[in-house]
Design an enzyme around this catalytic site. Structure first.
Site, PDB file in Angstrom:
ATOM      1  N   GLY A 278      31.603 -14.100  -5.781  1.00 27.43           N
ATOM      2  CA  GLY A 278      32.074 -13.336  -6.923  1.00 27.43           C
ATOM      3  C   GLY A 278      33.095 -14.032  -7.787  1.00 27.43           C
ATOM      4  O   GLY A 278      33.670 -13.420  -8.687  1.00 27.43           O
ATOM      5  N   GLU A 320      30.675 -17.674  -0.588  1.00 27.58           N
ATOM      6  CA  GLU A 320      29.317 -17.646  -1.127  1.00 27.58           C
ATOM      7  C   GLU A 320      29.317 -17.739  -2.659  1.00 27.58           C
ATOM      8  O   GLU A 320      28.923 -16.790  -3.344  1.00 27.58           O
ATOM      9  CB  GLU A 320      28.617 -16.357  -0.683  1.00 27.58           C
ATOM     10  CG  GLU A 320      28.472 -16.233   0.820  1.00 27.58           C
ATOM     11  CD  GLU A 320      28.073 -14.823   1.246  1.00 27.58           C
ATOM     12  OE1 GLU A 320      27.941 -13.940   0.367  1.00 27.58           O
ATOM     13  OE2 GLU A 320      27.912 -14.609   2.454  1.00 27.58           O
ATOM     14  N   PRO A 321      29.732 -18.860  -3.230  1.00 29.39           N
ATOM     15  CA  PRO A 321      29.648 -18.982  -4.685  1.00 29.39           C
ATOM     16  C   PRO A 321      28.202 -19.148  -5.137  1.00 29.39           C
ATOM     17  O   PRO A 321      27.441 -19.908  -4.542  1.00 29.39           O
ATOM     18  CB  PRO A 321      30.458 -20.249  -4.965  1.00 29.39           C
ATOM     19  CG  PRO A 321      30.272 -21.076  -3.727  1.00 29.39           C
ATOM     20  CD  PRO A 321      30.237 -20.083  -2.591  1.00 29.39           C
ATOM     21  N   CYS A 391      11.842  -4.517 -28.870  1.00 26.32           N
ATOM     22  CA  CYS A 391      11.916  -3.229 -29.577  1.00 26.32           C
ATOM     23  C   CYS A 391      12.985  -2.332 -28.966  1.00 26.32           C
ATOM     24  O   CYS A 391      12.697  -1.246 -28.442  1.00 26.32           O
ATOM     25  CB  CYS A 391      10.548  -2.551 -29.562  1.00 26.32           C
ATOM     26  SG  CYS A 391       9.315  -3.451 -30.506  1.00 26.32           S
ATOM     27  N   GLU A 392      14.231  -2.796 -29.008  1.00 26.66           N
ATOM     28  CA  GLU A 392      15.382  -2.067 -28.500  1.00 26.66           C
ATOM     29  C   GLU A 392      16.572  -2.405 -29.374  1.00 26.66           C
ATOM     30  O   GLU A 392      16.859  -3.593 -29.609  1.00 26.66           O
ATOM     31  CB  GLU A 392      15.715  -2.460 -27.053  1.00 26.66           C
ATOM     32  CG  GLU A 392      14.664  -2.141 -26.031  1.00 26.66           C
ATOM     33  CD  GLU A 392      14.622  -0.668 -25.666  1.00 26.66           C
ATOM     34  OE1 GLU A 392      15.620   0.038 -25.934  1.00 26.66           O
ATOM     35  OE2 GLU A 392      13.607  -0.246 -25.106  1.00 26.66           O
ATOM     36  N   TYR A 421      21.950 -15.581 -13.128  1.00 21.39           N
ATOM     37  CA  TYR A 421      21.488 -14.209 -13.347  1.00 21.39           C
ATOM     38  C   TYR A 421      20.707 -13.995 -14.645  1.00 21.39           C
ATOM     39  O   TYR A 421      20.367 -12.864 -14.951  1.00 21.39           O
ATOM     40  CB  TYR A 421      22.658 -13.210 -13.271  1.00 21.39           C
ATOM     41  CG  TYR A 421      23.337 -13.254 -11.936  1.00 21.39           C
ATOM     42  CD1 TYR A 421      22.693 -12.771 -10.800  1.00 21.39           C
ATOM     43  CD2 TYR A 421      24.592 -13.830 -11.787  1.00 21.39           C
ATOM     44  CE1 TYR A 421      23.287 -12.847  -9.560  1.00 21.39           C
ATOM     45  CE2 TYR A 421      25.195 -13.918 -10.549  1.00 21.39           C
ATOM     46  CZ  TYR A 421      24.539 -13.415  -9.438  1.00 21.39           C
ATOM     47  OH  TYR A 421      25.127 -13.496  -8.201  1.00 21.39           O
TER      48      TYR A 421
END
Length: 463
Positions: A278, A320-321, A391-392, A421
């Site tokens: 994190g 845990e990077p 289309c948003e 991500y």
């Protein structure tokens, strides 16, 4: 969603009201090294290069949008994390940030271990040649088949997330005739200063076994009663995109308190604790992340202080990077399609990607930087919103930034810090094929994940 919710922490909550924006940068052609991958440069003609390769050549060969990954930067960050924690601590790369067989090979060669949380990630880890003993399996609802595959492959640790999982892993280990090494994920009641959706250690959430009500200690008792499981330690993860180490200090204190309770009740000092990942990165020039050696020293100091107070031997630490390794190493290369000025408001710049290749802006209200990369410009800065082709109305890539006033369709722009991500959370919304990932190093570029095609989409549609 409130504009005050931001994954980079509480200082980003003090946003200016709509219509009041920060001043433009002094030089729109400058590339902040804190935000961009390490080999990114502007050549004398003003064109951006990465690993010695011109972005125009990348666009011509691989098309746009494309995730461009700086392999030398990725490897350097792996070594920095490894060296910061060696030799008395372990680094597990969080594969959920971005994973491919090439990435697994780089991790293996640079000395990092690998954390996976699904059967697909495990399959990729094994296909990429990661030794099973250097793999950890996470997840709050691992299937029986996933557990069986992991135990059969000989993964080095499985992080247990529920009472049901204790039984499932024990049964799988007994079937395979092994004693499976496990950790227990503990919910320590610490909510990182981050977006609600990615803060994971407070009580009301799906991950882990609660410390406060005794559930975690009961999990320890159950695991220690099973011959097919070897309890090697405790695991805690408090959130994502964290800059402030205070949350880790509180978490470590509570995890060490549980270690003391285990010693007092069972006469055993567990040898390991995993403090999760994190750690934040710079998405904009305002972000100020710590370096791996600073993080390592801080975590060691925190755990040493708490263990000394509890009268415990110092356990082996692991972290845990994921984002902190791969996030800064990549940028997304787009072609500008339309430029639409709205008088008195801003200019909308539409690109050939969008929320299908970067959902984070819509999902987490994330902030990004952007730059014109196919040429330099001396034009005045204009306030822009970089949007996608979907289309948003929420299809936003960069909410507020500055680009040159002479921006035109066909220009190439790039959004840095998209290594984590973005490709891993990409979708086929509006039946859009997902972009490729191109690795660049030493003047050469090659595809490590190819671009999807419309034929790929139609092959899945069996009619």
């Amino acid at each position: 969603m409130s504009r005050s919710a931001h994954p980079a922490g509480p200082r980003h909550a003090d946003v200016l009201p709509e219509g009041h924006y920060a001043a433009p940068p002094v030089d729109l052609n400058a590339l902040d090294p804190k935000v961009w991958a390490r080999t990114v440069r502007r050549d004398p003609q003003g064109v951006v290069t990465v690993g010695g390769v011109d972005v125009r050549a990348l666009a011509e060969e691989f098309g746009t949008p494309t995730f461009v990954l700086d392999e030398a930067d990725f490897r350097a960050r792996c070594r920095a994390w490894r060296d910061a924690f060696a030799p008395d601590a372990d680094v597990f790369y969080a594969g959920k940030a971005f994973l491919s067989r090439a990435v697994v090979r780089w991790l293996r060669e640079e000395g990092l271990n690998l954390d996976v949380c699904t059967g697909g990630e495990l399959a990729t880890a094994l296909a990429g040649g990661m030794p099973p003993e250097r793999i950890a399996l996470h997840g709050n609802n691992k299937s029986v088949a996933e557990i069986d595959r992991a135990v059969g492959a000989g993964v080095g640790r499985i992080v247990l997330d529920s009472f049901q999982e204790i039984d499932r892993v024990a049964e799988a280990a007994a079937r395979h005739g092994v004693r499976q090494r496990v950790q227990i994920r503990v919910t320590v009641g610490v909510e990182a200063h981050t977006h609600e959706f990615i803060a994971t250690a407070h009580e009301d959430q799906k991950f882990g076994l609660a410390l406060a009500d005794g559930t975690a200690l009961e999990a320890v008792r159950r695991v220690m009663a099973l011959e097919s499981l070897e309890l090697i330690g405790l695991h805690s993860h408090i959130g994502s995109q964290i800059f402030d180490m205070a949350g880790f200090e509180v978490s470590a204190r509570r995890v060490v308190g549980l270690l003391r309770s285990v010693r007092d009740q069972h006469g055993v000092e567990l040898p390991e604790i995993d403090l999760g990942g994190g750690l934040g990165i710079a998405y904009t020039s305002d972000d100020d992340p710590s370096e791996p050696h600073q993080i390592a020293k801080s975590l060691r100091d925190i755990v040493s202080r708490e263990c000394e107070a509890a009268g415990l031997a110092l356990p082996r630490i692991s972290v845990e990077p994921g984002r902190a390794v791969v996030g800064p190493t990549a940028f997304t290369l787009y072609e500008v399609g339309t430029v639409k000025p709205l008088e008195g408001l801003r200019t909308y710049v539409s690109v050939d990607g969008g929320m299908s290749d970067n959902i984070r802006t819509s999902l987490y209200d994330a902030e990004y930087s952007v730059a014109l990369v196919s040429r330099a410009s001396a034009a005045a800065p204009v306030l822009v919103r970089v949007v996608g082709k979907h289309c948003e109305s929420g299809d936003i890539v960069v909410r507020d930034a500055y680009l040159p006033a002479d921006l035109v369709p066909g220009d190439l722009i790039a959004v840095p810090a998209t290594g984590a991500y973005c490709r891993s959370m990409a979708s086929n919304y509006n039946h859009t094929p997902r972009p490729p990932v191109v690795a660049v190093a030493g003047g050469l570029a090659g595809t490590i994940i190819r671009r999807e095609t419309e034929d790929d989409l139609l092959r899945l549609d069996v009619g």
